[in-house]
Design an enzyme around this catalytic site. Structure first.
Site, short mmCIF file in Angstrom:
data_model
loop_
_atom_site.label_atom_id
_atom_site.label_comp_id
_atom_site.label_asym_id
_atom_site.label_seq_id
_atom_site.Cartn_x
_atom_site.Cartn_y
_atom_site.Cartn_z
N LYS A 136 0.86 -1.18 0.00
CA LYS A 136 0.00 0.00 0.00
C LYS A 136 0.89 1.23 0.00
O LYS A 136 1.74 1.39 0.87
CB LYS A 136 -0.88 -0.02 1.25
N TRP A 158 -8.83 -0.59 -1.37
CA TRP A 158 -10.11 -0.08 -0.89
C TRP A 158 -10.03 0.97 0.23
O TRP A 158 -11.06 1.33 0.78
CB TRP A 158 -11.02 -1.23 -0.42
N HIS A 159 -8.87 1.48 0.56
CA HIS A 159 -8.78 2.42 1.69
C HIS A 159 -8.93 3.85 1.20
O HIS A 159 -8.21 4.74 1.63
CB HIS A 159 -7.45 2.24 2.43
N TYR A 160 -9.85 4.09 0.30
CA TYR A 160 -10.04 5.45 -0.21
C TYR A 160 -10.61 6.33 0.90
O TYR A 160 -11.29 5.87 1.81
CB TYR A 160 -10.92 5.47 -1.47
N HIS A 161 -10.30 7.61 0.80
CA HIS A 161 -10.58 8.53 1.91
C HIS A 161 -10.51 9.95 1.36
O HIS A 161 -10.03 10.16 0.24
CB HIS A 161 -9.54 8.33 3.02
#
Ligand SMILES: Cc1cc2nc3c(=O)[nH]c(=O)nc-3n(C[C@H](O)[C@H](O)[C@H](O)COP(=O)(O)OP(=O)(O)OC[C@H]3O[C@@H](n4cnc5c(N)ncnc54)[C@H](O)[C@@H]3O)c2cc1C
Length: 461
Positions: free
Chosen positions: A313, A412-415
């Site tokens: 990541k 999937w760790h969009y922010h």
């Protein structure tokens, strides 16, 4: 027709990408180009202008000239029998003996092909690349002797498969000039066909399940390299498009295997693998990268799968994206653009992470889960990694940068859609509005921790 090194040529989006400009690839590309946009990728060069290829009398000279980039690539089977495969536009028809004979109607039927369509297609080929040779004294004597020896009847001159003796077809003309399959490109619509020479396809690209290929995934393009070692990706225009492998009896299965399609024992770990999603993380530096692994059925969907997936990541990316409405219907997703690697420092972070991942793969403790012939992102194999070879030191990070771009995926760790001090204040109140707050992952500038859910749970509490 372009060289893969030609920097002025930029691949477009294609309806069909044909891999291998050989015996099947050339007529296929010519045919498809009548109606569709086609890219034909051939790892070898042009047969034209190379007398070793074009002249019958140079057959043996050409055959014995087996170098690293010659039209004939030698190989030896494990039983020790020397053999050869083509590496030139026209494929086998550019290096072979040129004798031409149709399959029998029975074989056509066994192949599941329509007889009249097959005959029309044979004629389409024969009009351009074959003829019946005028026999000289040696071949004529051989012919008469076959009949005398009882190989009868005498079937005259024919392209058909018939028991007995016949003068067959040849792809050499009466002057001994070869007519390779690439001559069939006269049938092509040149506006619809791009041909790249010295374009070595290395990988078929798939969308769907991520790094593990599952039934139902679809190919969307290929990765190829030029003789200077530069890699490029070329893509299909839409979901109706197809990648078609015409790389030959060795080349097509080889490409499938290299792309992850084939028997599990050639593709996966030598040792059994448990089912686990992420349980261990390597945090390489503050805001460097986080490296995790998932393995077994949980990530592949295949019970007993001997496979694992190591991911990196790029934490706290410096690139930022946008979110806009694409309709007034709340059930529709908004339109999201992440602008991956827009800030070049994110690419450097990715490169550093892939370098670490390669050292992980090469570590002794990981040996039970890798094969010696397994390829690495920076090139070479586990048994002979490019990263241990000084000759690749100068280019290794460029190779990994390409890998980062091509293998880019989400975890999937969009922010960041409703940032503190931009959309909400430090108490999460929407700026300028009364009685409205946002409390969730959209308020983060960076995804917190190596993974965000702990912090979001905490925030809710
Ligand atoms: C020396 C010799 C003599 C022969 N004589 C005869 C004969 O007289 N009559 C006859 O009918 N048959 C003959 N054959 C057999 C016949 O030529 C082959 O069966 C036929 O050409 C195979 O066609 P193909 O389309 O399957 O593969 P090929 O014609 O080999 O086409 C494969 C193409 O894919 C390219 N390719 C492979 N991998 C990649 C990659 N990763 N990226 C990009 N391109 C790639 C290759 O360079 C090649 O051009 C002979 C073969 C040889 C080698």
């Amino acid at each position: 027709m372009h060289e893969a090194t030609d920097s002025k040529f930029h691949p477009q989006l294609y309806d069909y990408i044909v891999v291998g400009g050989g015996t099947a690839g050339c007529p296929l590309a010519a045919t498809l180009s009548q109606k569709f946009r086609v890219l034909l990728l051939e790892r070898g060069g042009s047969p034209y202008g190379n007398p070793n290829v074009t002249l019958r009398d140079n057959f043996i000279v050409n055959y014995l000239n087996q170098g690293s980039d010659t039209p004939v690539q030698g190989f030896v089977s494990t039983e020790g029998v020397p053999n050869a495969r083509a590496r030139v536009l026209g494929g086998g028809t550019s290096i072979n003996i040129g004798f031409y004979n149709r399959a029998s109607p029975q074989v056509i039927s066994d192949l599941g092909l329509d007889g009249s369509l097959a005959n029309a297609s044979f004629r389409w080929v024969e009009q351009v690349v074959t003829s019946v040779p005028r026999l000289g004294p040696y071949q004529a004597a051989f012919r008469r002797s076959l009949i005398k020896a009882g190989v009868t009847p005498d079937n005259g001159a024919s392209y058909d498969f018939q028991v007995g003796t016949q003068t067959g077809g040849t792809i050499f003309d009466d002057q001994g000039t070869r007519r390779p399959a690439s001559n069939l490109l006269v049938y092509a619509n040149p506006r619809n066909l791009d041909i790249l020479l010295h374009a070595q396809v290395e990988l078929i690209l798939f969308s769907g399940s991520g790094d593990f290929l599952l039934a139902g995934d679809r190919s969307y393009g290929v990765k190829y390299s030029d003789p200077l070692g530069r890699t490029r990706t070329t893509l299909l225009k839409n979901l109706q498009g197809e990648v078609i492998l015409c790389a030959g009896t060795l080349g097509s299965p080889q490409l499938l295997l290299l792309s992850g399609v084939g028997p599990a024992n050639q593709l996966f770990s030598p040792s059994p693998v448990e089912s686990a999603l992420a349980q261990v993380v390597g945090i390489t530096a503050p805001f460097g990268n986080f490296i995790e692994a998932a393995c077994g059925v949980a990530v592949t969907g295949v019970p007993g799968a001997r496979a694992g997936n190591i991911i990196e990541k790029v934490a706290g990316p410096l690139s930022s994206g946008t979110l806009v409405l694409q309709s007034k219907n709340v059930r529709d997703n908004p339109l999201v653009t992440f602008n991956y690697f827009q800030d070049p420092r994110d690419l450097q972070t990715c490169i550093a992470g892939v370098n670490t991942i390669e050292e992980v793969i090469l570590a002794n403790s990981f040996r039970p889960f890798v094969y010696d012939n397994q390829t690495l992102p920076s090139g070479g194999t586990v048994g002979a990694p490019n990263r241990r070879n000084p000759a690749f030191a100068a280019t290794i990070n460029t190779t990994i940068a390409n890998y980062c771009r091509e293998r880019l995926t989400t975890i999937w760790h969009y922010h960041g859609g409703c940032l503190v001090n931009q959309v909400v204040d430090s108490d999460y109140r929407v700026l300028g509005i009364k009685g409205l707050r946002v409390v969730d992952g959209s308020t983060f500038k960076y995804s917190p921790g190596t993974i965000p859910q702990a912090t979001i749970l905490m925030l809710g509490r």
